[in-house]
Design a protein around this motif. Structure first.
Motif, short mmCIF file in Angstrom:
data_model
loop_
_atom_site.label_atom_id
_atom_site.label_comp_id
_atom_site.label_asym_id
_atom_site.label_seq_id
_atom_site.Cartn_x
_atom_site.Cartn_y
_atom_site.Cartn_z
N ILE A 1 0.80 -1.22 0.00
CA ILE A 1 0.00 0.00 0.00
C ILE A 1 0.83 1.27 0.00
O ILE A 1 0.31 2.32 -0.33
CB ILE A 1 -0.99 0.04 1.18
CG1 ILE A 1 -0.26 0.22 2.50
CG2 ILE A 1 -1.86 -1.19 1.20
CD1 ILE A 1 -1.18 0.37 3.66
N ARG A 2 2.11 1.22 0.35
CA ARG A 2 2.89 2.47 0.35
C ARG A 2 3.42 2.75 -1.04
O ARG A 2 3.73 1.83 -1.80
CB ARG A 2 4.05 2.38 1.35
CG ARG A 2 3.63 2.29 2.79
CD ARG A 2 2.70 3.42 3.18
NE ARG A 2 3.31 4.72 3.06
CZ ARG A 2 3.88 5.35 4.10
NH1 ARG A 2 3.89 4.83 5.29
NH2 ARG A 2 4.40 6.54 3.92
N ARG A 3 3.54 4.04 -1.37
CA ARG A 3 3.98 4.42 -2.71
C ARG A 3 5.38 5.03 -2.71
O ARG A 3 5.91 5.33 -3.76
CB ARG A 3 2.99 5.42 -3.32
CG ARG A 3 1.59 4.89 -3.44
CD ARG A 3 1.37 4.21 -4.77
NE ARG A 3 2.14 2.99 -4.90
CZ ARG A 3 1.66 1.79 -4.61
NH1 ARG A 3 0.46 1.64 -4.17
NH2 ARG A 3 2.41 0.72 -4.77
N ASN A 4 5.94 5.23 -1.53
CA ASN A 4 7.26 5.85 -1.43
C ASN A 4 8.32 4.75 -1.49
O ASN A 4 8.30 3.83 -0.69
CB ASN A 4 7.32 6.60 -0.10
CG ASN A 4 8.57 7.41 0.04
OD1 ASN A 4 9.60 7.07 -0.51
ND2 ASN A 4 8.48 8.50 0.77
N ILE B 1 11.37 4.49 -0.70
CA ILE B 1 12.21 4.25 0.48
C ILE B 1 11.43 3.55 1.58
O ILE B 1 11.95 2.66 2.26
CB ILE B 1 12.82 5.59 0.94
CG1 ILE B 1 13.85 6.01 -0.08
CG2 ILE B 1 13.45 5.47 2.29
CD1 ILE B 1 14.52 7.29 0.21
N VAL B 2 10.15 3.92 1.74
CA VAL B 2 9.33 3.23 2.74
C VAL B 2 9.09 1.78 2.33
O VAL B 2 9.05 0.88 3.16
CB VAL B 2 8.01 4.00 2.97
CG1 VAL B 2 7.16 3.30 3.99
CG2 VAL B 2 8.31 5.40 3.42
N LEU C 1 11.23 -0.04 0.72
CA LEU C 1 12.48 -0.72 1.11
C LEU C 1 12.48 -1.04 2.61
O LEU C 1 12.90 -2.11 3.03
CB LEU C 1 13.68 0.15 0.77
CG LEU C 1 14.25 0.01 -0.63
CD1 LEU C 1 15.36 1.01 -0.83
CD2 LEU C 1 14.79 -1.39 -0.83
N VAL D 1 18.37 6.81 -5.22
CA VAL D 1 19.01 8.10 -5.50
C VAL D 1 19.12 8.33 -7.00
O VAL D 1 18.83 9.42 -7.51
CB VAL D 1 20.40 8.15 -4.83
CG1 VAL D 1 21.17 9.37 -5.31
CG2 VAL D 1 20.25 8.19 -3.33
N PHE E 1 15.71 9.14 -8.40
CA PHE E 1 15.30 10.50 -8.04
C PHE E 1 16.04 11.52 -8.89
O PHE E 1 15.48 12.52 -9.30
CB PHE E 1 15.59 10.75 -6.57
CG PHE E 1 15.09 12.07 -6.08
CD1 PHE E 1 13.75 12.25 -5.80
CD2 PHE E 1 15.95 13.14 -5.93
CE1 PHE E 1 13.27 13.46 -5.37
CE2 PHE E 1 15.47 14.35 -5.49
CZ PHE E 1 14.14 14.52 -5.21
N ILE F 1 10.24 9.66 -6.39
CA ILE F 1 10.46 8.27 -6.02
C ILE F 1 9.12 7.60 -5.72
O ILE F 1 9.05 6.64 -4.98
CB ILE F 1 11.42 8.10 -4.84
CG1 ILE F 1 10.97 8.96 -3.68
CG2 ILE F 1 12.83 8.39 -5.21
CD1 ILE F 1 11.61 8.53 -2.40
N ASN F 2 8.06 8.14 -6.32
CA ASN F 2 6.76 7.49 -6.21
C ASN F 2 6.77 6.27 -7.13
O ASN F 2 7.00 6.38 -8.32
CB ASN F 2 5.68 8.48 -6.65
CG ASN F 2 4.30 7.94 -6.40
OD1 ASN F 2 4.12 6.73 -6.32
ND2 ASN F 2 3.34 8.82 -6.27
N ASN G 1 4.49 4.61 -8.35
CA ASN G 1 3.50 4.61 -9.42
C ASN G 1 4.01 5.32 -10.67
O ASN G 1 3.57 5.03 -11.77
CB ASN G 1 2.21 5.31 -8.94
CG ASN G 1 1.38 4.40 -8.09
OD1 ASN G 1 1.66 3.21 -8.01
ND2 ASN G 1 0.37 4.95 -7.44
#
Lengths: 166, 98
Positions: free
Chosen positions: B22-25, B27-28, B30, B79, B82, B88-89, B91
């Motif tokens: 459910i997260r789109r970030n 880094i989260v 990871l 990185v 980005f 870094i979305n 989607n």
């Protein structure tokens, strides 16, 4: 006594894991992730794996999470706008429901196939670090060396990936 | 007591799976992968204690090595992404999807 500590540490671990998944700011995610690592290290100590617990604290909570923090601050992610999740929440709910169904399945499997009360086996004599070190440098020497080569490859690979093209 | 540890490990793993889905970030995502690896580590340590063998702890050490490599390379990719896309979305970074 072990039970009380288990429930306290398990509650810390689970609550901070939930907050990692649910909070929106990446910095808060990282900080709660560190708290989760500390709770897990406590559980490892409870399981008489002191060496692994210390490695967990130093390597995971100390090094890996600081790396995450570095990248978040480097990219200025806290100021970066993440768009709100798109209109339909169907995919969101489908994901969550499937995941928790899998958890129920795993729990059911544990309930059915695990002997109800297994007593822990006490390790005799030597300290945990001595035992782990001996096994690591005799029986598992080759995997240990391969792991160091893998780390070297990761270092070279990440430098190559992250350097600027100009 | 063993099954308590395994239940906790399964719950942690599930939370990690939910986070990845459910997260789109990036880094989260990871971080949630790390959480899943940690859940498996917990069950390895629990089995090592209740089987009286040290192998579980050795495997956890190797898992940590692999996790460290994964984080280093994954963050380097984040990185780089980005730098080239400005986001870094996950989607928006879907060139390799399907």
């Amino acid at each position: 006594m072990e039970q009380i500590f288990f429930y306290i540490l398990g509650a810390i671990t689970l609550v901070s894991a939930f907050l990692v998944v649910s909070l929106r700011r990446p910095i808060q995610n990282v900080l709660f992730m560190i708290l989760m690592m500390v709770g897990l290290a406590g559980l490892f100590i409870l399981l008489h794996a002191e060496f692994v617990a210390m490695v967990q604290l130093v390597v995971y909570a100390g090094a890996i999470m600081v790396l995450f923090l570095f990248v978040i601050m480097l990219l200025n992610l806290d100021q970066l706008k993440m768009p709100p999740p798109e209109g339909s929440h169907v995919r969101w709910w489908a994901g969550a429901v499937i995941a928790f169904a899998v958890m129920g399945l795993i729990w059911l499997a544990f309930k059915m196939y695990l002997a109800p009360e297994v007593p822990p086996v006490e390790q005799a004599g030597a300290s945990n670090t001595v035992v782990v070190g001996k096994a690591l440098f005799t029986t598992y020497l080759l995997p240990f060396e391969i792991a160091s080569v893998l780390l070297l490859a990761a270092i070279v690979g990440s430098v190559l990936l992250a350097r600027s093209r100009s | 007591m063993l099954e308590h540890y395994l239940f906790l490990s399964a719950a942690l793993f599930t939370l990690g799976v939910v986070g990845v889905m459910i997260r789109r970030n990036l880094i989260v995502v990871l971080m949630c992968l790390e959480m899943m690896l940690n859940a498996v580590n917990l069950s390895f340590i629990a089995f090592a204690r209740y089987l009286g063998s040290v192998e579980g702890q050795i495997i956890v050490l190797f898992t940590m090595v692999v996790a460290a490599c994964e984080v280093a390379v994954g963050l380097a990719i984040a990185v780089a992404v980005f730098r080239s896309r400005g986001t870094i979305n996950v989607n928006d970074v879907n060139l390799l999807k399907w």
